[in-house]
Design an enzyme around this catalytic site. Structure first.
Site, PDB file in Angstrom:
ATOM      1  N   HIS A   1      97.461  67.466 -44.961  1.00 47.49           N
ATOM      2  CA  HIS A   1      97.750  68.669 -44.186  1.00 47.49           C
ATOM      3  C   HIS A   1      99.231  68.913 -43.987  1.00 47.49           C
ATOM      4  CE1 HIS A   1      98.108  65.383 -41.408  1.00 47.49           C
ATOM      5  NE2 HIS A   1      98.576  66.161 -40.476  1.00 47.49           N
ATOM      6  N   CYS A   2     100.105  68.031 -44.514  1.00 50.09           N
ATOM      7  CA  CYS A   2     101.540  68.134 -44.225  1.00 50.09           C
ATOM      8  C   CYS A   2     102.382  68.492 -45.435  1.00 50.09           C
ATOM      9  CB  CYS A   2     102.046  66.822 -43.622  1.00 50.09           C
ATOM     10  SG  CYS A   2     101.487  66.511 -41.943  1.00 50.09           S
ATOM     11  N   ILE A   3     102.505  67.568 -46.376  1.00 48.42           N
ATOM     12  CA  ILE A   3     103.520  67.687 -47.420  1.00 48.42           C
ATOM     13  C   ILE A   3     103.299  68.894 -48.339  1.00 48.42           C
ATOM     14  CG2 ILE A   3     104.719  66.474 -49.273  1.00 48.42           C
ATOM     15  CD1 ILE A   3     103.861  63.863 -47.907  1.00 48.42           C
TER      16      ILE A   3
ATOM     17  N   ASP B   1     103.923  72.093 -45.139  1.00 49.22           N
ATOM     18  CA  ASP B   1     104.978  72.230 -44.138  1.00 49.22           C
ATOM     19  C   ASP B   1     106.338  72.649 -44.684  1.00 49.22           C
ATOM     20  OD1 ASP B   1     102.950  71.411 -42.527  1.00 49.22           O
ATOM     21  OD2 ASP B   1     103.722  69.394 -42.176  1.00 49.22           O
TER      22      ASP B   1
END
Length: 458
Positions: free
Chosen positions: A287-289, A292
């Site tokens: 869900h991040c890299i 974001d």
């Protein structure tokens, strides 16, 4: 740390609130509201409960609320014994009733912040949550966003919604802080209570309130304002994106030179300073890299700036599933004299990283889609994901079922693509049973000497 307030110091109503808040935080006498009981919100709730706080958890998913009430877990690495331990304290309450948002002293938002179809920030979950909080907001509450976002979100998006619907004034009647989640699902070495917590707020009083609360569960790192804290999380993930893009580019360069990039990295990381190991793979997940860094790319355009490193790294990593499928197709032609169309292919590992059951943004989803479009018959095996279910976001993998992992079943496949290197998979059985292995994770490194003629590192 000496912080400079971003609010006119003539306005001091929060000082009295903050002093009482800090006293109650030290006595564990605050009710902590956690919005979103997923991979971030549930371990955060656990940390506060273990420390002695009461937690009121909110989620729109009634099945999650029911599971927690019954002592069941829906996240593999947070086992049922941990959920039951929380329940036994009597300090966990969970609900789908957002009318209860006036009850907590602190409201912590742990909601998704995805990208839309145009790779632009999609803050609908933040906005909807703030719209639910606003009419129920009361004086003295602290609202903290933990989701990753672009610098300015707390002040430019959250504050107007909360003030407009509550009639209260931020920094005066209620407090706002930003403290980005730093969860790494399945990491046995770090947990919510062992990872320092970045805390940013625009006034000294609000910062003291947030740090006094988070400081009870872990070390805090206060920063000067909301924007700075929002920027910290982006920098952490941009750093990873750029380095992952770089190492995947090196993989292709070294591959042409017949050099094993994994051996190079393992040797390089013996240097005790100035180098951190990153490893190649078939794409980015989680869900991040994958998401974001592009929040900053979008925000930078507002200031007339380009983010060339981020965009280049994004191009490299986005191309990885396609280049992996090309490598598979080429290997089948060269080694088996067989076309990809009509071939029976097993994708080993569906989750985005090893030893967890998290499908979010998994490169395996894109691999299955690309292989299917090329005419392959695609199946998967993942010990932690027995079925994909409805999968509304990715209908191409809907209702797939993990195949059995035995010699008889494996021998029916033309090729196996290792996309996620789960520790519990018997790779020797896989290599013995399937005629061609495409290994994107170096999971078969200990078997290469004996079975190198069957293994392609991609």
């Amino acid at each position: 740390m000496n912080m400079i307030s971003k609010v006119d110091r003539i306005e001091q109503p929060m000082t009295e609130i903050a002093a009482e808040w800090v006293r109650r935080a030290e006595q564990k006498d605050l009710l902590i509201g956690v919005l979103g009981l997923g991979y971030v919100g549930l371990p955060l709730s656990e940390a506060f409960i273990k420390c002695g706080f009461r937690v009121l958890g909110f989620d729109v998913d009634a099945t999650k609320v029911e599971a927690l009430r019954e002592g069941r877990s829906y996240i593999r690495h947070i086992g049922e014994e941990r959920v039951q331990a929380m329940s036994r304290t009597g300090r966990l309450d969970v609900t789908t009733d957002f009318d209860r948002l006036n009850e907590p002293d602190a409201i912590l938002l742990c909601v998704p912040t995805p990208l839309n179809a145009y790779r632009e920030p999609d803050l609908k979950y933040v906005e909807k949550t703030c719209s639910a909080i606003g009419p129920r907001l009361r004086r003295g509450q602290l609202v903290v966003l933990e989701s990753t976002t672009w610098p300015g979100t707390s002040e430019e998006v959250m504050r107007p919604i909360l003030e407009g619907l509550s009639g209260l004034k931020a920094h005066v009647d209620f407090a706002i802080a930003y403290s980005p989640e730093r969860e790494d699902p399945g990491n046995p070495n770090f947990s919510t209570t062992s990872i320092p917590k970045i805390v940013g707020a625009d006034t000294d009083d609000e910062r003291r309130m947030a740090t006094s609360m988070y400081g009870q569960i872990t070390q805090t790192v206060p920063v000067s304002d909301l924007k700075t804290a929002e920027a910290v999380k982006l920098v952490e993930n941009i750093y990873r994106l750029v380095n992952i893009g770089l190492v995947n580019e090196l993989k292709h360069v070294f591959g042409r030179m017949n050099i094993d990039v994994w051996e190079v990295i393992d040797a390089a990381k013996t240097k005790p300073f100035g180098f951190e190991a990153f490893y190649p793979g078939p794409g980015l997940g989680g869900h991040c890299i994958p998401i974001d860094p592009f929040y900053l790319t979008w925000k930078a355009r507002e200031h007339g700036m380009s983010t060339r490193f981020i965009e280049l790294a994004g191009e490299v990593t986005q191309s990885l599933p396609r280049t992996t499928v090309e490598a598979l197709s080429e290997a089948m032609n060269d080694r088996m004299h067989k076309a990809l169309s009509g071939a029976k292919v097993l994708v080993v590992g569906l989750s985005y990283k090893k030893n967890i059951d998290d499908l979010r943004e998994s490169p395996s989803i894109h691999l299955i889609s690309l292989l299917s479009r090329r005419g392959a018959q695609v199946f998967y095996h993942d010990p932690y994901i027995p079925t994909t279910g409805e999968s509304l976001d990715h209908p191409e993998i809907a209702n797939m079922i993990s195949v059995k992992f035995d010699a008889e079943t494996l021998s029916t496949f033309d090729c196996a693509l290792i996309a996620t290197d789960h520790d519990s998979v018997d790779y020797e059985l896989l290599v013995r049973s399937v005629p061609l292995i495409i290994d994107t994770r170096n999971a078969t490194r200990h078997l290469f000497k004996a079975y190198g003629n069957k293994i392609v590192k991609a």
